[in-house]
Motif scaffolding. Structure first.
Motif, short mmCIF file in Angstrom:
data_model
loop_
_atom_site.label_atom_id
_atom_site.label_comp_id
_atom_site.label_asym_id
_atom_site.label_seq_id
_atom_site.Cartn_x
_atom_site.Cartn_y
_atom_site.Cartn_z
N ALA A 90 0.82 -1.21 0.00
CA ALA A 90 0.00 0.00 0.00
C ALA A 90 0.86 1.26 0.00
O ALA A 90 0.42 2.33 -0.46
CB ALA A 90 -0.93 0.01 1.21
N LYS A 91 2.08 1.17 0.52
CA LYS A 91 2.95 2.35 0.58
C LYS A 91 3.35 2.85 -0.81
O LYS A 91 3.80 3.99 -0.94
CB LYS A 91 4.18 2.03 1.42
CG LYS A 91 3.85 1.90 2.91
CD LYS A 91 4.98 1.31 3.71
CE LYS A 91 4.57 1.20 5.19
NZ LYS A 91 5.38 0.24 5.94
N VAL A 92 3.21 2.02 -1.83
CA VAL A 92 3.43 2.49 -3.20
C VAL A 92 2.45 3.61 -3.53
O VAL A 92 2.82 4.64 -4.08
CB VAL A 92 3.31 1.33 -4.20
CG1 VAL A 92 3.37 1.84 -5.64
CG2 VAL A 92 4.39 0.29 -3.96
N MET A 93 1.18 3.42 -3.16
CA MET A 93 0.19 4.46 -3.41
C MET A 93 0.43 5.67 -2.52
O MET A 93 0.26 6.83 -2.96
CB MET A 93 -1.22 3.92 -3.21
CG MET A 93 -2.32 4.96 -3.49
SD MET A 93 -2.32 5.57 -5.21
CE MET A 93 -3.27 4.26 -6.01
N THR A 94 0.85 5.44 -1.29
CA THR A 94 1.18 6.56 -0.40
C THR A 94 2.28 7.42 -1.03
O THR A 94 2.21 8.65 -1.02
CB THR A 94 1.63 6.03 0.97
OG1 THR A 94 0.56 5.29 1.56
CG2 THR A 94 2.03 7.16 1.91
N ALA A 95 3.29 6.76 -1.60
CA ALA A 95 4.37 7.50 -2.26
C ALA A 95 3.85 8.27 -3.46
O ALA A 95 4.23 9.43 -3.68
CB ALA A 95 5.47 6.53 -2.68
N LEU A 96 2.98 7.66 -4.26
CA LEU A 96 2.47 8.33 -5.45
C LEU A 96 1.67 9.58 -5.11
O LEU A 96 1.77 10.61 -5.78
CB LEU A 96 1.61 7.37 -6.28
CG LEU A 96 2.34 6.24 -7.00
CD1 LEU A 96 1.37 5.48 -7.89
CD2 LEU A 96 3.50 6.77 -7.81
N GLY A 148 9.03 2.01 6.66
CA GLY A 148 8.70 2.74 7.86
C GLY A 148 7.25 3.20 7.93
O GLY A 148 6.84 4.10 7.19
N CYS A 149 6.50 2.58 8.83
CA CYS A 149 5.11 3.01 9.03
C CYS A 149 5.06 4.39 9.68
O CYS A 149 4.10 5.14 9.46
CB CYS A 149 4.37 1.99 9.89
SG CYS A 149 4.22 0.36 9.14
N ASP A 150 6.10 4.72 10.45
CA ASP A 150 6.17 6.06 11.03
C ASP A 150 6.30 7.12 9.94
O ASP A 150 5.70 8.20 10.01
CB ASP A 150 7.32 6.17 12.04
CG ASP A 150 8.62 5.54 11.56
OD1 ASP A 150 8.66 4.97 10.44
OD2 ASP A 150 9.62 5.59 12.31
N ALA A 151 7.06 6.81 8.88
CA ALA A 151 7.20 7.74 7.76
C ALA A 151 5.91 7.84 6.96
O ALA A 151 5.51 8.94 6.52
CB ALA A 151 8.34 7.29 6.85
N ALA A 152 5.22 6.71 6.76
CA ALA A 152 3.95 6.74 6.03
C ALA A 152 2.92 7.58 6.78
O ALA A 152 2.19 8.38 6.17
CB ALA A 152 3.43 5.31 5.84
N TYR A 153 2.85 7.40 8.08
CA TYR A 153 1.91 8.18 8.89
C TYR A 153 2.24 9.66 8.80
O TYR A 153 1.35 10.52 8.66
CB TYR A 153 1.96 7.71 10.34
CG TYR A 153 0.92 8.36 11.23
CD1 TYR A 153 -0.27 7.71 11.53
CD2 TYR A 153 1.14 9.63 11.78
CE1 TYR A 153 -1.22 8.30 12.34
CE2 TYR A 153 0.19 10.23 12.59
CZ TYR A 153 -0.99 9.57 12.87
OH TYR A 153 -1.94 10.17 13.67
#
Length: 316
Positions: A90-96, A148-153
């Motif tokens: 899911a972090k791929v979409m977060t990055a996009l 890093g979930c902390d970075a995603a948040y």
């Protein structure tokens, strides 16, 4: 689902013709027209490539797909359209979403809740500290390499604004991309509020990967094995290493993202380029949580596609 061997031969042979003829480089492809505007052009080969099996052998993952990295044309798949949890993919979409907002040098303060969020949900961490300030670009490395979930948040909080606003943007982007069987409920892919709240299919993830890897910034981050951030006036020193074993061990791999939760098992979205031929693939729930087994599945798929091609190339 199994795609017929005839389509496989046509797509990969066409890619081989392009590679050997040096019609386009990977960099030129990445800067070309949008995905929807690209149409594959097949040429009839003079000789048959020596395919020995109709599908890769020994792949454990119940959901998987391998595709041409330029058009996204699926070469082989299993449960192509079955939605399942995808964990940190899911972090791929977060990055996009963050990249699409622009201003990658924007300074962002790590909120205290990002640390509590990781601890509360047993999420992987980039070792960020509450109050330190990093740029968006640096946070992308913190999110994509050590997952890093902390970075995603932190990114979601800054670009939402707030978690709910950001998750809405993730789902809006998924609809814009035509990912009709994909849903996001958390920027990290953690099982919030339930195990299956964030899900996708092999087909949708291939399409997402083709989109993501067409962006130079994303390719740069997703393809990095390590990243060192020196200590600065507002941040601690950080050294991040990718969780993607395929990137470290398989020649030609250029990304992209691992994932693992109890519900999703070990997952891997990946791209490799060998002999100038890009292939994108995904394996979902290769094991209950062993990333090495997900990597092994990816290797089996890539070797199945590449070995007959590379063995025929006129390389000394």
């Amino acid at each position: 689902m199994r795609t017929c061997a005839r389509l496989l031969r046509a797509v990969v042979t066409a890619a081989l013709v392009v590679a050997v003829g040096q019609i386009a480089t990977v960099e030129q492809v990445a800067s070309a027209a949008p995905i929807a505007a690209r149409t594959p052009s097949f040429q009839s080969p003079r000789t048959q490539l020596p395919w020995t099996t109709a599908e890769p052998e020994g792949v454990r993952a119940p959901g998987a797909a391998l595709a041409d990295g330029i058009t996204g044309t699926v070469l082989w798949s299993r449960e192509l359209n079955t939605p399942v949890p995808i964990a940190s993919i899911a972090k791929v979409m977060t990055a996009l979403v963050a990249i699409g907002a622009g201003d990658l040098e924007r300074p962002i303060t790590v909120p205290p809740e990002s640390i509590a969020y990781c601890v509360r949900n047993d999420g992987s961490s980039a070792g960020l500290a509450a109050g330190e300030v990093l740029t968006t670009h640096q946070l992308l490395y913190a999110m994509m390499l050590p997952s890093g979930c902390d970075a995603a948040y932190t990114l979601a909080e800054a670009y939402g604004p707030g978690q709910d606003g950001f998750i809405a943007k993730m789902n809006d982007t998924a609809r814009l991309f035509g990912l009709g069987a994909t849903q996001f409920a958390d920027p990290s892919g953690l099982p919030i509020p339930a195990d299956d709240s964030t899900y996708s299919t092999p087909a949708d993830l291939i399409a997402l990967a083709v989109r993501a890897m067409s962006l130079p910034v994303f390719r740069e981050v997703a393809g990095a094995a390590t990243y060192h951030l020196p200590a600065g006036p507002a941040n601690r020193e950080h050294q991040w290493r990718t969780t993607n074993q395929l990137l470290r061990e398989y020649p030609g791999t250029i990304g992209i993202k691992t994932g693992s939760t109890d519900a999703a098992g070990a997952c891997l979205l990946f791209e490799s380029v060998r002999a100038g031929i890009p292939l994108i693939g995904v394996v979902l729930h290769s094991s209950p949580g062993n990333g090495a087994l997900a990597k092994d599945d990816a290797v089996r798929m890539l070797d199945w596609a590449y070995d007959p091609i590379v063995s025929r190339l006129p390389i000394g």
